[in-house]
Structures are given as C-alpha cells and as structure tokens.
Write a protein that holds these residues in place. Sequence first.
Motif, PDB file in Angstrom:
ATOM      1  N   GLU A 167      -3.686  -3.770 -10.234  1.00  0.00           N
ATOM      2  CA  GLU A 167      -4.741  -2.806 -10.553  1.00  0.00           C
ATOM      3  C   GLU A 167      -5.026  -1.885  -9.367  1.00  0.00           C
ATOM      4  O   GLU A 167      -5.455  -0.741  -9.554  1.00  0.00           O
ATOM      5  CB  GLU A 167      -6.003  -3.531 -11.006  1.00  0.00           C
ATOM      6  CG  GLU A 167      -5.873  -4.154 -12.388  1.00  0.00           C
ATOM      7  CD  GLU A 167      -5.323  -3.166 -13.426  1.00  0.00           C
ATOM      8  OE1 GLU A 167      -5.909  -2.066 -13.560  1.00  0.00           O
ATOM      9  OE2 GLU A 167      -4.302  -3.483 -14.069  1.00  0.00           O
ATOM     10  N   GLU A 168      -4.797  -2.367  -8.151  1.00  0.00           N
ATOM     11  CA  GLU A 168      -4.929  -1.485  -6.986  1.00  0.00           C
ATOM     12  C   GLU A 168      -3.868  -0.388  -7.036  1.00  0.00           C
ATOM     13  O   GLU A 168      -4.138   0.769  -6.680  1.00  0.00           O
ATOM     14  CB  GLU A 168      -4.803  -2.285  -5.692  1.00  0.00           C
ATOM     15  CG  GLU A 168      -5.994  -3.199  -5.428  1.00  0.00           C
ATOM     16  CD  GLU A 168      -5.835  -4.037  -4.176  1.00  0.00           C
ATOM     17  OE1 GLU A 168      -4.806  -3.876  -3.477  1.00  0.00           O
ATOM     18  OE2 GLU A 168      -6.720  -4.859  -3.894  1.00  0.00           O
ATOM     19  N   TYR A 193      -2.535   5.314  -8.498  1.00  0.00           N
ATOM     20  CA  TYR A 193      -1.941   6.228  -9.480  1.00  0.00           C
ATOM     21  C   TYR A 193      -2.992   7.196 -10.038  1.00  0.00           C
ATOM     22  O   TYR A 193      -2.738   8.402 -10.139  1.00  0.00           O
ATOM     23  CB  TYR A 193      -1.308   5.420 -10.615  1.00  0.00           C
ATOM     24  CG  TYR A 193      -1.020   6.234 -11.852  1.00  0.00           C
ATOM     25  CD1 TYR A 193       0.032   7.146 -11.875  1.00  0.00           C
ATOM     26  CD2 TYR A 193      -1.818   6.112 -12.990  1.00  0.00           C
ATOM     27  CE1 TYR A 193       0.286   7.907 -12.998  1.00  0.00           C
ATOM     28  CE2 TYR A 193      -1.562   6.862 -14.117  1.00  0.00           C
ATOM     29  CZ  TYR A 193      -0.522   7.764 -14.121  1.00  0.00           C
ATOM     30  OH  TYR A 193      -0.277   8.524 -15.228  1.00  0.00           O
ATOM     31  N   LEU A 194      -4.153   6.687 -10.403  1.00  0.00           N
ATOM     32  CA  LEU A 194      -5.203   7.546 -10.970  1.00  0.00           C
ATOM     33  C   LEU A 194      -5.656   8.598  -9.951  1.00  0.00           C
ATOM     34  O   LEU A 194      -5.901   9.756 -10.310  1.00  0.00           O
ATOM     35  CB  LEU A 194      -6.393   6.701 -11.415  1.00  0.00           C
ATOM     36  CG  LEU A 194      -6.167   5.794 -12.634  1.00  0.00           C
ATOM     37  CD1 LEU A 194      -7.418   4.970 -12.923  1.00  0.00           C
ATOM     38  CD2 LEU A 194      -5.763   6.621 -13.860  1.00  0.00           C
ATOM     39  N   ALA A 215      -7.074   9.163  -2.976  1.00  0.00           N
ATOM     40  CA  ALA A 215      -5.737   8.580  -2.850  1.00  0.00           C
ATOM     41  C   ALA A 215      -5.603   7.858  -1.509  1.00  0.00           C
ATOM     42  O   ALA A 215      -5.069   6.746  -1.430  1.00  0.00           O
ATOM     43  CB  ALA A 215      -4.668   9.667  -2.981  1.00  0.00           C
ATOM     44  N   HIS A 216      -6.101   8.477  -0.452  1.00  0.00           N
ATOM     45  CA  HIS A 216      -6.077   7.859   0.876  1.00  0.00           C
ATOM     46  C   HIS A 216      -6.862   6.547   0.867  1.00  0.00           C
ATOM     47  O   HIS A 216      -6.374   5.507   1.340  1.00  0.00           O
ATOM     48  CB  HIS A 216      -6.671   8.831   1.904  1.00  0.00           C
ATOM     49  CG  HIS A 216      -6.680   8.320   3.303  1.00  0.00           C
ATOM     50  ND1 HIS A 216      -7.567   7.348   3.755  1.00  0.00           N
ATOM     51  CD2 HIS A 216      -5.922   8.639   4.391  1.00  0.00           C
ATOM     52  CE1 HIS A 216      -7.348   7.100   5.018  1.00  0.00           C
ATOM     53  NE2 HIS A 216      -6.355   7.872   5.440  1.00  0.00           N
ATOM     54  N   HIS A 247      -5.464  -1.006  -0.691  1.00  0.00           N
ATOM     55  CA  HIS A 247      -4.292  -1.786  -1.107  1.00  0.00           C
ATOM     56  C   HIS A 247      -3.570  -2.405   0.086  1.00  0.00           C
ATOM     57  O   HIS A 247      -3.207  -3.587   0.067  1.00  0.00           O
ATOM     58  CB  HIS A 247      -3.341  -0.896  -1.902  1.00  0.00           C
ATOM     59  CG  HIS A 247      -2.036  -1.540  -2.187  1.00  0.00           C
ATOM     60  ND1 HIS A 247      -1.921  -2.734  -2.874  1.00  0.00           N
ATOM     61  CD2 HIS A 247      -0.769  -1.186  -1.859  1.00  0.00           C
ATOM     62  CE1 HIS A 247      -0.651  -3.080  -2.958  1.00  0.00           C
ATOM     63  NE2 HIS A 247       0.070  -2.158  -2.351  1.00  0.00           N
ATOM     64  N   VAL A 248      -3.353  -1.627   1.139  1.00  0.00           N
ATOM     65  CA  VAL A 248      -2.661  -2.155   2.315  1.00  0.00           C
ATOM     66  C   VAL A 248      -3.502  -3.250   2.969  1.00  0.00           C
ATOM     67  O   VAL A 248      -2.973  -4.274   3.425  1.00  0.00           O
ATOM     68  CB  VAL A 248      -2.344  -1.039   3.326  1.00  0.00           C
ATOM     69  CG1 VAL A 248      -1.706  -1.625   4.585  1.00  0.00           C
ATOM     70  CG2 VAL A 248      -1.397  -0.015   2.718  1.00  0.00           C
TER      71      VAL A 248
END
Length: 235
Positions: A188-189, A194-195, A205-206, A212-213
């Motif tokens: 989901e992350e 993507y969204l 996005a950043h 996520h990372v």
Amino acid sequence: MALTDEAITKIRGMIQSGELPPGSRLPPEQQLAAQMGLSRSGVREAVKVLESARVLDVRRGDGTYVTSLAPRLLLEGLGVAVELLRDDTLLEVMEVRRMLEPVATGVAALRMSDDDLDRLAALLDDMRAAADDAERLIGYDTAFHRTVVAATGNETLTSLLDGLSSRTLRARVWRGLIEGNSAHTTIEEHHAIYLALRSRDQLLAHASALLHVNTSEAWLRAVLAAPDGQGDGGA
C-alpha cells in the motif's frame, strides 16, 4: 603493480583529455607502450583492469576500444559490490537510498509519462497478487522503483540506485515483511507513491517515497537483529 597503476593513470588521462574519446580505438599494444614509455606487460595488465571496469572493450582480432563510458556501464559493478557488503554496511546502503530515492521520486512526479504510470499500476496489481511470494515480489518491486527512477531521465542516478538496490537487500526486506505479516502494508505504500506520481504532486511523491524507504530500513534492521539473521555477511 606500480607500472600497471602508472599505465592505468596514463590511459585514463588520454581518455579524459579527449585524445581517446568514447568509441575510439587504442593504438596497438607495442605502440601504446612506447608512446607512454612503459613496458608492454604493464600496458597489457592496465588494459585488463580497465576492461573489467567497462572503460575499455577488448575485441579479439579487432583491437581495443574505449566504451561509450555511459553511467550504466561504469556503475555496473556497484550492484556486485553491494551484494558482498556485510550486515552493518547494508544499513549504510539503506541510509544512502533514503537520501536519494525520495528526491528522485519527487523529480519523477514531474517527468513521468502516462505509459510509465500505467506500467506502475500494472506492477501494483502484480505485487498484490504475489503478496506472499518473496521471490516474485522482489522482481515486481525492483521493476516498480526502476520505472520511477528511470523517469527522471538521469542515467547516472538510475544506475546508482540500481546498484544500491541490490537483490540481496530487497530479498531480506521482503522476507522480513512477509514473516511479520506486513507485506500488504508495504504494498500500500507503493500504491501511495503511485497516487502521488499520478497526481504530479512532487512534494507528496517525495514524502511517500521517504516513508516507504524508512519502513524498509526499519524491517531490515529487524531482520538483521534476529538470531537467524546473524553471520551470513548480508548475502
């Protein structure tokens, strides 16, 4: 070794000065050795080293040429080096990814094509279908992030992150996520990334990529700290 090092330095100097531009053919070994005032054996060993580094291309029966010197060639060995890093150093690699990948994802938000975005959507579907299969997830995850970073149009950055995001590193993260029943959360992350990309929102996005990372880094730490994760040298 001193003669080989000197030969390497001189050949590199000829390339950097433009005397031997990308795609050019080197003089025959004897001529090159005389030109540099070195032994043929030193030149021969230097050529071998530079061939391994993808600086030179030795074509049997034809000659030795300077490669394109493209980042994807010169940074090709980085992934191999990452595969050999030990556990504590793998965490340093994740730290470098945390510095670079979110920025790259933010840039990609402004540059991705619709076709790239459609590819990411398809990869997300593949990831959901393979949520319990680490090996398949590794492939889809790699393709997802490679598609994002490649959209920056920066070949050096793409090659660098390709090398840092080694299969070993991803495998350990995904196996930890699956064993901890958190694979779906991490997928989901990817969806959030993507969204943000689909909306062309650079800051979102950043931020999504950074989250996520950070999740991946936390799970890698957990995997490395587990008793059965000790002593394998990160391989």
